[in-house]
Write an enzyme that holds these catalytic residues in place. Structure first.
Site, PDB file in Angstrom:
ATOM      1  N   ASP A 306       0.816  -1.218   0.000  1.00 17.52           N
ATOM      2  CA  ASP A 306       0.000   0.000   0.000  1.00 17.52           C
ATOM      3  C   ASP A 306       0.853   1.272   0.000  1.00 17.52           C
ATOM      4  O   ASP A 306       2.058   1.238   0.229  1.00 17.52           O
ATOM      5  CB  ASP A 306      -0.921  -0.024   1.233  1.00 17.52           C
ATOM      6  N   GLU A 309       2.240   5.042  -4.250  1.00 16.64           N
ATOM      7  CA  GLU A 309       2.204   5.938  -5.434  1.00 16.64           C
ATOM      8  C   GLU A 309       3.521   6.706  -5.582  1.00 16.64           C
ATOM      9  O   GLU A 309       3.877   6.969  -6.730  1.00 16.64           O
ATOM     10  CB  GLU A 309       1.025   6.921  -5.302  1.00 16.64           C
ATOM     11  N   ASP A 419      -9.254   3.235  -2.525  1.00 19.24           N
ATOM     12  CA  ASP A 419     -10.163   3.717  -1.478  1.00 19.24           C
ATOM     13  C   ASP A 419     -11.462   4.266  -2.053  1.00 19.24           C
ATOM     14  O   ASP A 419     -11.690   5.482  -2.081  1.00 19.24           O
ATOM     15  CB  ASP A 419      -9.471   4.803  -0.651  1.00 19.24           C
TER      16      ASP A 419
HETATM   17  C1  GLC Z   1      -4.946   3.249   2.631  1.00 22.55           C
HETATM   18  C2  GLC Z   1      -5.402   1.994   1.931  1.00 22.55           C
HETATM   19  C3  GLC Z   1      -6.506   1.334   2.733  1.00 22.55           C
HETATM   20  C4  GLC Z   1      -6.009   1.066   4.143  1.00 22.55           C
HETATM   21  C5  GLC Z   1      -5.514   2.350   4.785  1.00 22.55           C
HETATM   22  C6  GLC Z   1      -4.847   2.102   6.135  1.00 22.55           C
HETATM   23  O1  GLC Z   1      -5.951   4.214   2.627  1.00 22.55           O
HETATM   24  O2  GLC Z   1      -5.805   2.242   0.619  1.00 22.55           O
HETATM   25  O3  GLC Z   1      -6.917   0.143   2.123  1.00 22.55           O
HETATM   26  O4  GLC Z   1      -7.026   0.510   4.906  1.00 22.55           O
HETATM   27  O5  GLC Z   1      -4.560   2.963   3.948  1.00 22.55           O
HETATM   28  O6  GLC Z   1      -3.752   1.271   5.988  1.00 22.55           O
END
Ligand code: GLC
Length: 670
Positions: A306, A309, A419
């Site tokens: 995650d 980007e 998200d």
């Molecule tokens: C980001 C991710 C999401 C996750 C959050 C906390 O927003 O896209 O899926 O729950 O971070 O880690």
């Protein structure tokens, strides 16, 4: 036919590994303007433009302007131009269809009839790129050629086709146990539970919070015995903290991205100040990848990558500058302009694209400023993981999916659609992105079912699952602070059990279709236009999908709707899966029909002379009997109906073994 054209000298992305020889002549169909760094094509009046993978708006991209710029943006709205992925492939479906792939790691703009209704204009931030121009018999053939060019899509382990429950965050072992217990008690199948950032010790990658998960390996084992895989998150930013080995080792070896003066670039993410491993440097990638061993050793078999980007809350430098400037506003009576400037100082801290000009990569000896290669960062991170899995556990398939991506990354992992929100429009967006992503090689994908941000309602959860049971990644995920959306939080437990149970009945078919698409470079999900050329009505359908060669999906995506209009390009068999376990089969003529679909029904369409295979209901993937299948056929003239069934054990990697392909034949009654 694939032709390759070079402009300037591109920074290698490795999206294409086996490149055809470059052409000397002109790029067909486009007007190329080097001074403006532009490619222009005049679209036919009714030509449809598909592609761009993960992005907003329709399957047909005409009428808007899009960007390839991996962005951490949780507002997936129509006025946006970019999401988390950069997928520079377009397919023009006109009189003579063609595909175009712009291999370029920086920002690209695709004006698809936004400025001028019939003009497609692609603009690059600089003039160092490679262009692939592809022609073929039809759209599907062009996609197959493109996919052949970029290499085989990532294949996950079989259990990853099961249902996954996620939440930001399950805070400790007992919360996870509770999730599993509730599903098991209610007879709702479940194969995985996701661990979001709070499983870590203060958001440090490759650590586990020992207070909430005191013996992680033992807990993982306990979950495995209950038929559950734990899937922890890994973030791109490594916490800056003395004594933390990932940080210290990265500093010592010089593996983090650096500023122009050679000092490490510091930006804050979840753990506060953090550093970004140089995902574009092969040694740093190997080093970062090796850290996954920490969790592999404790029995973990799946991860999600995650914030790659990369997402930035603020940089050390910009924050300092803002704080200094904010002082000047103390006690001031701010007018409009001053107030906006004041506000921008704070709001401009997060994900400020200017920050991408402040750090550099060492691309194996060549220093490159981040903004020039921005779209490769998430790809590099997931590649680091994928290559590490091949090195560390070569015999195993490890689940991996990422948030940011570029074409090429599809060989190392899937993606989730980021998200989204608990909005009906995002259910439809989920559907629309499926074929666009498949074109670009991303087969293992799905959205946060029920929506990540915002509060879900029970009817939205049910309707979304009625689509989600068909997407390879089927995960219910939601943000901290939102209404809880594990299905046992709602009233209609029988309906949820039925929907998720049906997913498991479909897995032999879904897995078979997934594997065939991966091995032949085909699309698992297609717009109707691809299979019914010449049918002008089918061409405009944006809320139905073809799945494999057999099925058509037409889910409900509006609140309080008791059904919907469905367009059938040809006569098909409607299959209605009811909660009582019965399957109603009705032949529907070609044309438009209003179909009633109660919240607990799943209605799909079986194409003529096609077969759907179904397993019995189970509680997790391990229990599925892939051999004794029920078959449902839509007989329409053929004496025998055949289905090419791909079946391997779901864990080994001998994908190409011809023994995995079997033909199931059913004689139709005379
Ligand atoms: C980001 C991710 C999401 C996750 C959050 C906390 O927003 O896209 O899926 O729950 O971070 O880690």
């Amino acid at each position: 036919m694939i032709q390759r054209f070079l402009y300037g000298s591109m920074i290698e992305t490795e999206a294409v590994l086996d490149k055809p020889k470059a052409e000397q002549g002109d790029l067909p169909r486009f007007c190329v303007d080097e001074a403006r760094r532009e490619f222009t094509y005049i679209m036919e009046e009714k030509e449809r433009i598909y592609g761009l993978g993960e992005n907003v708006r329709g399957m047909n991209k005409r009428g808007w302007i899009y960007e390839s710029r991996c962005s951490d943006d949780p507002e997936h709205l129509e006025d946006k131009t970019a999401l988390y992925g950069a997928h520079n492939f377009l397919l023009a479906d006109g009189k003579e269809p063609f595909g175009i792939f712009i291999d370029y790691p920086g920002v690209l703009t695709f004006d698809v009839g936004y400025t001028r209704r019939n003009e497609l204009r692609i603009t690059a931030a600089d003039w160092n790129l490679e262009v692939y121009f592809i022609t073929g018999e039809n759209c599907r053939d062009i996609v197959r050629q493109f996919r052949g060019l970029i290499g085989r899509s990532y294949i996950p382990p079989l259990w990853a086709f099961g249902y996954g429950q996620s939440r930001w965050s399950y805070m400790n072992e007992d919360e996870v146990r509770e999730v599993v217990r509730r599903h098991r008690e209610l007879g709702i199948p479940l194969d995985s539970v996701y661990l979001d950032i709070d499983y870590m010790e203060r958001y440090k990658d490759f650590t586990v919070n020992e207070e909430s998960f005191p013996d992680f390996a033992a807990f993982n084992q306990e979950m495995r015995e209950a038929g559950i895989h734990l899937v922890p998150i890994i973030d791109a930013g490594v916490k800056q903290e003395d004594g933390y080995p990932v940080y210290e080792e990265g500093i010592e070896k010089g593996y983090f991205c650096k500023k122009a003066d050679g000092s490490p670039f510091v930006a804050a993410v979840w753990p506060g100040k953090a550093l970004f491993p140089d995902m574009l440097n092969s040694e740093a990638r190997e080093w970062f990848g090796n850290w996954y061993q920490f969790l592999l050793d404790q029995g973990v078999e799946g991860f999600w990558n995650d914030m790659n980007e990369p997402a930035i809350f603020y940089t050390e430098d910009r924050l300092k500058d803002a704080q200094d400037k904010l002082d000047a506003y103390k006690g001031k009576n701010m007018d409009l302009n001053e107030f906006f400037a004041f506000k921008d100082l704070v709001f401009g801290l997060q994900n400020n694209v200017e920050d991408y000009k402040e750090f550099y990569h060492d691309m194996d000896g060549v220093k490159v400023r981040h903004d020039r290669v921005h779209n490769l960062f998430g790809y590099g991170m997931t590649r680091a993981a994928g290559e590490a899995f091949d090195r560390l556990v070569p015999e195993k398939r490890i689940l991996m999916f990422s948030r940011a991506s570029y074409i090429g990354m599809h060989r190392y992992g899937g993606i989730w659609q980021g998200d989204n929100k608990s909005w009906w429009s995002h259910l439809l967006l989920n559907l629309k992105m499926m074929p666009s992503l498949n074109m670009c090689g991303f087969l293992y994908t799905g959205a946060d079912l029920g929506g990540f941000g915002g509060n879900v309602t029970e009817d939205l959860m049910l309707r979304w699952l009625a689509l989600g049971i068909f997407t390879p990644l089927m995960r219910n995920h939601s943000a901290i602070g939102t209404r809880r959306q594990e299905v046992y939080q709602f009233e209609e437990i029988d309906a949820f059990r039925h929907l998720i149970g049906l997913r498991y009945r479909l897995i032999p078919y879904l897995y078979s279709e997934f594997m065939k698409a991966a091995l032949s470079g085909d699309m698992m999900f297609r717009p109707l236009a691809f299979d019914y050329p010449g049918d002008e009505r089918a061409a405009e359908v944006e809320d139905q999908l073809l799945l494999g060669n057999e099925l058509m999906l037409a889910p409900v995506y509006e609140q309080n709707a008791s059904g919907r209009y469905v367009y059938l390009p040809e006569t098909m068999k409607q299959l209605r899966f009811r909660m009582d376990g019965t399957i109603e089969e009705t032949v529907l003529e070609a044309g438009s029909h209003y179909v009633e679909i109660p919240l607990s029904d799943v209605v799909i369409y079986l194409r003529p002379n096609c077969m759907l295979v179904l397993a019995d209901e189970v509680k997790c993937v391990e229990e599925i009997d892939f051999e004794n299948l029920k078959t449902i056929c839509c007989a329409s003239g053929a004496e025998e109906i055949r289905y090419t069934y791909y079946r391997d054990n779901g864990y080994e990697k001998d994908y190409e073994n011809p023994e995995h392909m079997k033909e199931i034949r059913v004689k139709t009654k005379k």
